[in-house]
Motif scaffolding. Structure first.
Motif, PDB file in Angstrom:
ATOM      1  N   ASP A 103       0.860  -1.183   0.000  1.00 35.25           N
ATOM      2  CA  ASP A 103       0.000   0.000   0.000  1.00 35.25           C
ATOM      3  C   ASP A 103       0.898   1.236   0.000  1.00 35.25           C
ATOM      4  OD1 ASP A 103      -1.579   2.148   0.587  1.00 35.25           O
ATOM      5  OD2 ASP A 103      -2.364   1.350   2.475  1.00 35.25           O
ATOM      6  N   PRO A 104       0.887   1.999  -1.081  1.00 33.10           N
ATOM      7  CA  PRO A 104       1.829   3.121  -1.172  1.00 33.10           C
ATOM      8  C   PRO A 104       1.601   4.205  -0.109  1.00 33.10           C
ATOM      9  CG  PRO A 104       0.301   3.127  -3.041  1.00 33.10           C
ATOM     10  CD  PRO A 104       0.058   1.856  -2.290  1.00 33.10           C
ATOM     11  N   ALA A 105       0.407   4.277   0.447  1.00 35.74           N
ATOM     12  CA  ALA A 105       0.149   5.308   1.464  1.00 35.74           C
ATOM     13  C   ALA A 105       0.716   4.906   2.825  1.00 35.74           C
ATOM     14  CB  ALA A 105      -1.345   5.579   1.571  1.00 35.74           C
ATOM     15  N   HIS A 106       1.070   3.632   2.966  1.00 38.20           N
ATOM     16  CA  HIS A 106       1.585   3.149   4.256  1.00 38.20           C
ATOM     17  C   HIS A 106       2.777   2.232   4.036  1.00 38.20           C
ATOM     18  CE1 HIS A 106      -2.635   4.192   5.109  1.00 38.20           C
ATOM     19  NE2 HIS A 106      -2.145   4.602   6.259  1.00 38.20           N
ATOM     20  N   TYR A 107       3.932   2.827   3.826  1.00 44.01           N
ATOM     21  CA  TYR A 107       5.170   2.066   3.670  1.00 44.01           C
ATOM     22  C   TYR A 107       5.789   1.998   5.061  1.00 44.01           C
ATOM     23  CZ  TYR A 107       9.857   0.896   1.889  1.00 44.01           C
ATOM     24  OH  TYR A 107      11.073   0.305   1.625  1.00 44.01           O
ATOM     25  N   ASP A 126       4.478   7.922   3.522  1.00 42.93           N
ATOM     26  CA  ASP A 126       3.358   8.017   2.586  1.00 42.93           C
ATOM     27  C   ASP A 126       3.895   8.313   1.188  1.00 42.93           C
ATOM     28  OD1 ASP A 126       1.154   8.539   1.096  1.00 42.93           O
ATOM     29  OD2 ASP A 126       0.404  10.178   2.360  1.00 42.93           O
ATOM     30  N   PHE A 127       3.954   7.270   0.366  1.00 42.09           N
ATOM     31  CA  PHE A 127       4.496   7.430  -0.985  1.00 42.09           C
ATOM     32  C   PHE A 127       3.553   8.232  -1.890  1.00 42.09           C
ATOM     33  CE2 PHE A 127       8.153   4.276  -1.778  1.00 42.09           C
ATOM     34  CZ  PHE A 127       8.563   4.324  -0.449  1.00 42.09           C
ATOM     35  N   THR A 128       2.299   8.424  -1.442  1.00 50.82           N
ATOM     36  CA  THR A 128       1.396   9.216  -2.282  1.00 50.82           C
ATOM     37  C   THR A 128       1.656  10.721  -2.100  1.00 50.82           C
ATOM     38  OG1 THR A 128      -0.424   9.377  -0.673  1.00 50.82           O
ATOM     39  CG2 THR A 128      -0.377   7.417  -2.085  1.00 50.82           C
ATOM     40  N   SER A 129       2.643  11.066  -1.259  1.00 48.15           N
ATOM     41  CA  SER A 129       2.990  12.485  -1.090  1.00 48.15           C
ATOM     42  C   SER A 129       4.257  12.866  -1.861  1.00 48.15           C
ATOM     43  CB  SER A 129       3.193  12.776   0.401  1.00 48.15           C
ATOM     44  OG  SER A 129       4.258  11.985   0.924  1.00 48.15           O
ATOM     45  N   ILE A 130       4.898  11.886  -2.475  1.00 45.11           N
ATOM     46  CA  ILE A 130       6.194  12.137  -3.126  1.00 45.11           C
ATOM     47  C   ILE A 130       6.044  13.024  -4.363  1.00 45.11           C
ATOM     48  CG2 ILE A 130       8.107  11.011  -4.377  1.00 45.11           C
ATOM     49  CD1 ILE A 130       7.554   8.498  -2.677  1.00 45.11           C
ATOM     50  N   PHE A 168      -3.809  -0.541  -5.732  1.00 41.27           N
ATOM     51  CA  PHE A 168      -3.605   0.699  -4.985  1.00 41.27           C
ATOM     52  C   PHE A 168      -3.243   1.802  -5.978  1.00 41.27           C
ATOM     53  CE2 PHE A 168      -2.492  -2.741  -2.103  1.00 41.27           C
ATOM     54  CZ  PHE A 168      -3.172  -2.395  -0.936  1.00 41.27           C
ATOM     55  N   GLU A 169      -3.594   3.042  -5.615  1.00 43.09           N
ATOM     56  CA  GLU A 169      -3.302   4.159  -6.521  1.00 43.09           C
ATOM     57  C   GLU A 169      -2.329   5.144  -5.883  1.00 43.09           C
ATOM     58  OE1 GLU A 169      -7.049   4.164  -5.766  1.00 43.09           O
ATOM     59  OE2 GLU A 169      -7.175   2.416  -7.084  1.00 43.09           O
ATOM     60  N   ALA A 170      -1.420   5.655  -6.690  1.00 46.18           N
ATOM     61  CA  ALA A 170      -0.544   6.762  -6.272  1.00 46.18           C
ATOM     62  C   ALA A 170      -0.577   7.783  -7.408  1.00 46.18           C
ATOM     63  CB  ALA A 170       0.872   6.281  -5.987  1.00 46.18           C
ATOM     64  N   PRO A 171      -1.629   8.643  -7.435  1.00 38.34           N
ATOM     65  CA  PRO A 171      -1.791   9.570  -8.564  1.00 38.34           C
ATOM     66  C   PRO A 171      -0.623  10.539  -8.711  1.00 38.34           C
ATOM     67  CG  PRO A 171      -3.574   9.843  -6.928  1.00 38.34           C
ATOM     68  CD  PRO A 171      -2.715   8.714  -6.464  1.00 38.34           C
TER      69      PRO A 171
END
Lengths: 457, 114
Positions: free
Chosen positions: A275-279, A287-291, B60-63
């Protein structure tokens, strides 16, 4: 300590078995402050325990010491510090070998640190008694039933003890199972004086560590657009230029081969991702969705904007256990009719084994005809009549004797099978351990790490 | 509508994750990402890997990275160290997903050559 404006951290080893040229070239071909090296995978620890059980001085990454002998003088000259999770399951033996390497180079004043506390193999019975189930994270099953088969048990520890080692002036830090990204987190924390509770910065450092942890996989290795990667033979290993605000640039030394752009970096960001939001690491939840990524020059990608969540109160434990035996062997089958003949060979092997009372259930056998799409089965078009194929046969069973019996029935195909069977090299396949992997969680309060620093006399 | 391969819209990387693999798919452009977000569902990927993946597929998504990450459960023949398969770690699953065919509008800006 004067705080640096920028710290250069490289990773020169993506796994045990990676090229020795990575670290050697990193220390010679450009500026660097820290060389990190990752030697441990899940299976590695059980192999190391096995080596140690046969020989009390074994059980660490011997490659590391060989490499060290080649880079130590230049590391000393340029004051490059080395951080490696090379100690495996025998930190004291690793320390001895490192100290010997330092002496052999005639170097004085080198401080070597050992980080321990990850190896909980001998503590498992007590931990179970204390009520820790060490349940398998995938199946939920408790460890008690498997205890007798366990070969290794290591906690993934974080950056903290490595930071401590650096603050005690270590030039070389060797550790057991420190999480790969933490090897990179530690020098940033040490150099910039960050708090380990500064979760956005720790998350940023963790992302940096994740990007470089597989060595050249972020500089053009294993990249889909491989034709765009120049001079692959001289591929540059990654260097992080870290800044005090937590942002960093991924790059490689000037003049080296390979490629660093948003695509090569993103390819590695998604590698082995859940889960990219919880590494989750022992240090933080990144949180990889903040990169945010930005190309800021040739072979330079700036990474910023990273957010972190507080670390969890558990450590992940990597446990390995003996789970039966396996063997596999291969033959080359030349055409005409290579595929049909390969299928016949496979049938013949299992029928002959059955004639001798040795049977393997369908799901414990492997038959692969390499050249007919074994990797992309059902996806890509398969050639109808390849000129030649490689037949791979394998079995798995709790009974070692049965597995070895299988290994004896492959070579006979050369003379008692269809024509055009060759390439039987390397002797009979022999039974090797099937190593089961058992991921579990353990409260952080149950683990204490230790740091020992000594100057090599 | 025109047929394109996923390799014309995205690049990828895969690796092992327990008894399964992860397949990261990264779009070359924002338009391609938005299309993939709609079209490249878990079901679509599961169907594509039906002979390889015997469990469920999670997405899972990482936009921010224009990336979709798929977990292909039970796709390694028993996990990295236990498997007998050539590709015991799912290293090639990333290239495998790029064979997938998708329909795009005729005027869709396809970012990468076939």
């Amino acid at each position: 300590m004067t705080k640096k404006e920028s710290v250069l951290i490289a990773n020169g080893q993506g796994f045990w078995g990676d090229s020795i040229l990575g670290p050697i070239r990193l220390v010679n071909e450009g500026p660097l402050h820290y060389l990190t090296l990752d030697y441990l995978a899940e299976v590695t620890m059980s192999i190391m325990q096995k080596l140690k059980s046969r020989h009390p001085e074994a059980g660490y990454a011997t490659d590391f010491v060989q490499m060290l002998r080649r880079v130590l003088p230049v590391c000393r000259e340029k004051n490059i510090k080395v951080i490696a999770n090379a100690a495996g399951v025998n930190p004291q033996a690793c320390l001895k070998a490192v100290a010997q390497a330092v002496r052999d180079q005639g170097l004085k004043g080198v401080r070597v640190a050992v980080v321990e506390g990850d190896d909980i193999l001998s503590r498992l019975p007590d931990l179970l008694k204390e009520g820790e189930p060490l349940a398998n994270m995938d199946s939920g099953e408790g460890l008690a039933s498997k205890l007798d088969a366990v070969q290794s048990a290591n906690v993934y520890i974080g950056a903290e003890p490595v930071v401590e080692a650096l603050s005690q002036g270590a030039d070389i830090v060797i550790t057991g199972r420190v999480t790969d990204p933490s090897l990179v987190v530690a020098p940033m924390v040490h150099e910039f004086g960050w708090s380990l509770d500064d979760r956005d910065r720790i998350a940023a450092a963790t992302v940096a560590g994740h990007i470089v942890e597989c060595g050249a996989q972020c500089t053009g290795g294993n990249f889909v657009n491989w034709r765009d990667v120049p001079d692959m033979a001289r591929i540059g290993y990654p260097v992080i230029e870290a800044s005090p605000d937590g942002s960093f640039v991924v790059t490689k030394h000037e003049g080296t081969g390979g490629l660093v752009n948003i695509e090569t970096v993103t390819s590695q960001l998604v590698y082995e991702m859940g889960d990219p939001a919880h590494y989750i690491t022992p240090d933080v939840v990144a949180d990889f969705t903040s990169i945010q990524l930005e190309e800021v020059g040739k072979d330079r990608v700036r990474v910023s904007g990273i957010r972190g969540l507080p670390a969890t109160d558990t450590y992940k434990v990597s446990i390995s256990y003996q789970n039966g035996y396996k063997a596999s062997g291969q033959l080359t089958v030349a055409g005409p009719d290579a595929v049909e003949k390969a299928k016949l060979c496979a049938d013949v092997v299992f029928q002959r084994l059955a004639l001798d009372g040795v049977e393997f259930s369908e799901d414990q056998r492997l038959v692969e005809i390499v050249g007919t799409n074994v990797c992309h089965a059902g996806i890509a078009a398969s050639p109808r009549d390849p000129a030649e194929v490689v037949l791979r046969l394998g079995v798995r069973d709790p009974d070692r004797t049965k597995v070895n019996r299988f290994g004896m029935e492959i070579a006979p195909l050369v003379t008692s099978g269809p024509p055009g069977v060759t390439g039987f090299a390397g002797g009979r396949p022999k039974a090797t351990d099937v190593i089961g992997y058992w991921p579990a969680l353990l409260p952080k309060t149950k683990v204490s790490t230790s740091v020992h620093v000594e100057e090599v006399e | 509508m025109a047929k394109v391969r996923l390799s014309q819209l995205a690049y990828s990387r895969s690796g092992d994750k327990g008894d399964g693999s992860n397949v990261g798919v990264v779009a070359y452009t924002r338009e391609a990402y938005e299309l993939l977000e709609k079209e490249l569902t878990s079901e679509r990927v599961k169907q594509h890997f039906r002979e390889i993946c015997h469990g469920k597929v999670e997405r899972f998504e990482a936009p921010n990275l224009m990336a979709l990450n798929f977990l292909l459960h039970d796709s390694l023949g028993g996990g990295g160290s236990e498997s007998l398969k050539t590709d015991a770690q799912g290293k090639t699953h990333g290239l495998g997903v790029l064979w997938l065919e998708l329909e795009v509008p005729d005027d869709f800006p396809v970012p990468h050559p076939a």
